[in-house]
Scaffold this motif. Structure first.
Motif, mmCIF file in Angstrom:
data_model
loop_
_atom_site.group_PDB
_atom_site.id
_atom_site.type_symbol
_atom_site.label_atom_id
_atom_site.label_comp_id
_atom_site.label_asym_id
_atom_site.label_seq_id
_atom_site.Cartn_x
_atom_site.Cartn_y
_atom_site.Cartn_z
ATOM 1 N N ALA A 176 0.826 -1.207 0.000
ATOM 2 C CA ALA A 176 0.000 0.000 0.000
ATOM 3 C C ALA A 176 0.863 1.262 0.000
ATOM 4 O O ALA A 176 0.611 2.201 -0.763
ATOM 5 N N LEU A 177 1.880 1.305 0.839
ATOM 6 C CA LEU A 177 2.748 2.476 0.913
ATOM 7 C C LEU A 177 3.456 2.734 -0.412
ATOM 8 O O LEU A 177 3.479 3.852 -0.916
ATOM 9 N N VAL A 178 4.032 1.679 -0.976
ATOM 10 C CA VAL A 178 4.800 1.822 -2.211
ATOM 11 C C VAL A 178 3.907 2.223 -3.380
ATOM 12 O O VAL A 178 4.274 3.089 -4.186
ATOM 13 N N SER A 179 2.724 1.633 -3.467
ATOM 14 C CA SER A 179 1.845 1.973 -4.589
ATOM 15 C C SER A 179 1.240 3.365 -4.440
ATOM 16 O O SER A 179 1.006 4.050 -5.426
ATOM 17 N N ARG A 181 2.640 6.100 -2.739
ATOM 18 C CA ARG A 181 3.620 7.184 -2.860
ATOM 19 C C ARG A 181 5.014 6.627 -3.154
ATOM 20 O O ARG A 181 5.887 6.581 -2.288
ATOM 21 N N PRO A 182 5.246 6.199 -4.385
ATOM 22 C CA PRO A 182 6.544 5.603 -4.728
ATOM 23 C C PRO A 182 7.713 6.581 -4.631
ATOM 24 O O PRO A 182 8.867 6.145 -4.584
ATOM 25 N N GLU A 183 7.431 7.870 -4.568
ATOM 26 C CA GLU A 183 8.505 8.845 -4.416
ATOM 27 C C GLU A 183 8.989 8.932 -2.963
ATOM 28 O O GLU A 183 10.054 9.479 -2.687
ATOM 29 N N VAL A 184 8.222 8.382 -2.034
ATOM 30 C CA VAL A 184 8.563 8.412 -0.608
ATOM 31 C C VAL A 184 8.933 7.028 -0.083
ATOM 32 O O VAL A 184 9.802 6.892 0.771
ATOM 33 N N PHE A 185 8.274 5.998 -0.616
ATOM 34 C CA PHE A 185 8.465 4.628 -0.134
ATOM 35 C C PHE A 185 8.889 3.722 -1.282
ATOM 36 O O PHE A 185 8.399 3.849 -2.396
ATOM 37 N N GLU A 186 9.794 2.797 -0.976
ATOM 38 C CA GLU A 186 10.147 1.791 -1.970
ATOM 39 C C GLU A 186 10.268 0.433 -1.285
ATOM 40 O O GLU A 186 10.590 0.349 -0.095
ATOM 41 N N TYR A 234 12.592 -5.455 0.672
ATOM 42 C CA TYR A 234 12.564 -6.899 0.463
ATOM 43 C C TYR A 234 11.443 -7.489 1.290
ATOM 44 O O TYR A 234 10.821 -6.806 2.097
ATOM 45 N N THR A 235 11.150 -8.761 1.077
ATOM 46 C CA THR A 235 10.197 -9.483 1.914
ATOM 47 C C THR A 235 10.926 -10.655 2.547
ATOM 48 O O THR A 235 11.812 -11.251 1.940
ATOM 49 N N SER A 236 10.540 -10.949 3.780
ATOM 50 C CA SER A 236 11.182 -12.042 4.507
ATOM 51 C C SER A 236 10.303 -12.453 5.677
ATOM 52 O O SER A 236 9.795 -11.587 6.400
ATOM 53 N N GLY A 237 10.128 -13.746 5.832
ATOM 54 C CA GLY A 237 9.391 -14.260 6.980
ATOM 55 C C GLY A 237 7.966 -13.751 7.082
ATOM 56 O O GLY A 237 7.461 -13.566 8.177
ATOM 57 N N GLY A 238 7.338 -13.492 5.962
ATOM 58 C CA GLY A 238 5.960 -13.007 5.980
ATOM 59 C C GLY A 238 5.832 -11.510 6.191
ATOM 60 O O GLY A 238 4.731 -10.997 6.365
ATOM 61 N N PHE A 239 6.950 -10.787 6.185
ATOM 62 C CA PHE A 239 6.933 -9.342 6.370
ATOM 63 C C PHE A 239 7.508 -8.653 5.139
ATOM 64 O O PHE A 239 8.359 -9.202 4.448
ATOM 65 N N GLY A 240 7.042 -7.437 4.897
ATOM 66 C CA GLY A 240 7.559 -6.626 3.802
ATOM 67 C C GLY A 240 8.309 -5.438 4.361
ATOM 68 O O GLY A 240 7.749 -4.651 5.122
ATOM 69 N N TRP A 241 9.559 -5.328 4.016
ATOM 70 C CA TRP A 241 10.369 -4.206 4.475
ATOM 71 C C TRP A 241 10.267 -3.077 3.469
ATOM 72 O O TRP A 241 10.270 -3.304 2.260
ATOM 73 N N VAL A 242 10.177 -1.862 3.974
ATOM 74 C CA VAL A 242 9.995 -0.690 3.117
ATOM 75 C C VAL A 242 11.068 0.344 3.445
ATOM 76 O O VAL A 242 11.433 0.529 4.607
ATOM 77 N N VAL A 243 11.607 0.973 2.402
ATOM 78 C CA VAL A 243 12.537 2.089 2.564
ATOM 79 C C VAL A 243 11.711 3.367 2.604
ATOM 80 O O VAL A 243 10.822 3.558 1.771
ATOM 81 N N VAL A 244 12.009 4.225 3.565
ATOM 82 C CA VAL A 244 11.303 5.496 3.726
ATOM 83 C C VAL A 244 12.308 6.632 3.528
ATOM 84 O O VAL A 244 13.327 6.689 4.218
ATOM 85 N N TYR A 245 12.009 7.520 2.587
ATOM 86 C CA TYR A 245 12.831 8.707 2.369
ATOM 87 C C TYR A 245 12.365 9.775 3.356
ATOM 88 O O TYR A 245 11.234 10.254 3.270
ATOM 89 N N LEU A 246 13.226 10.134 4.295
ATOM 90 C CA LEU A 246 12.838 11.045 5.366
ATOM 91 C C LEU A 246 12.385 12.406 4.852
ATOM 92 O O LEU A 246 11.523 13.033 5.459
ATOM 93 N N ASP A 247 12.921 12.850 3.733
ATOM 94 C CA ASP A 247 12.524 14.170 3.235
ATOM 95 C C ASP A 247 11.124 14.183 2.621
ATOM 96 O O ASP A 247 10.608 15.243 2.285
#
Length: 128
Positions: A57-60, A62-67, A70-83
């Motif tokens: 949901a986050l990535v779809s 606002r892809p300019e803020v979240f990317e 990876y996924t692991s163990g049933g969880f999705g990790w997201v990169v957040v651009y602080l700016d």
């Protein structure tokens, strides 16, 4: 819009039993041995554990803020651009990442309201 790395660290410091580990290019954060986040100072980004549904949901939205990180163990990790993120949204995401890793009894002892107190107060605009 956007927050500084200091705001991110204030939120992390408000969480219970957080352990940090410094690597060459990043710092990782865990609670009772379970990783929930990363911070990369060079890029002013954080990586946070989320549910896969939340990651998508986050990535779809606002892809300019979240990317997707990876996924692991049933969880999705997201990169957040602080700016690109507001302080209150970042606090919620950090809290949720911590909560997904913390033992239930520890998470139950720390409601989000206590963590939100770590956020800087907004200045109100006064008309003159």
């Amino acid at each position: 819009m956007g927050v500084s790395s200091a705001v991110f660290h204030r939120v992390v410091d408000a969480l219970a039993e957080v352990e940090s580990s410094q690597a060459h290019d990043w710092t990782s954060f865990s609670v009772r041995g379970k990783r929930f986040g990363y911070y990369w100072p060079r890029t002013e980004t954080v990586g946070l554990k989320q549910t896969i549904t939340e990651q998508q949901a986050l990535v779809s939205e606002r892809p300019e803020v979240f990317e997707e990180q990876y996924t692991s163990g049933g969880f999705g990790w997201v990169v957040v651009y602080l700016d690109g993120v507001e302080a209150d949204e970042l606090a919620e995401l950090v809290y949720e990442a911590w909560r997904l890793s913390a033992p239930e009894e520890l998470a139950d002892e720390l409601p989000f309201a206590k963590v939100a107190k770590a956020l800087p107060r907004r200045r109100s605009k006064v008309s003159r």
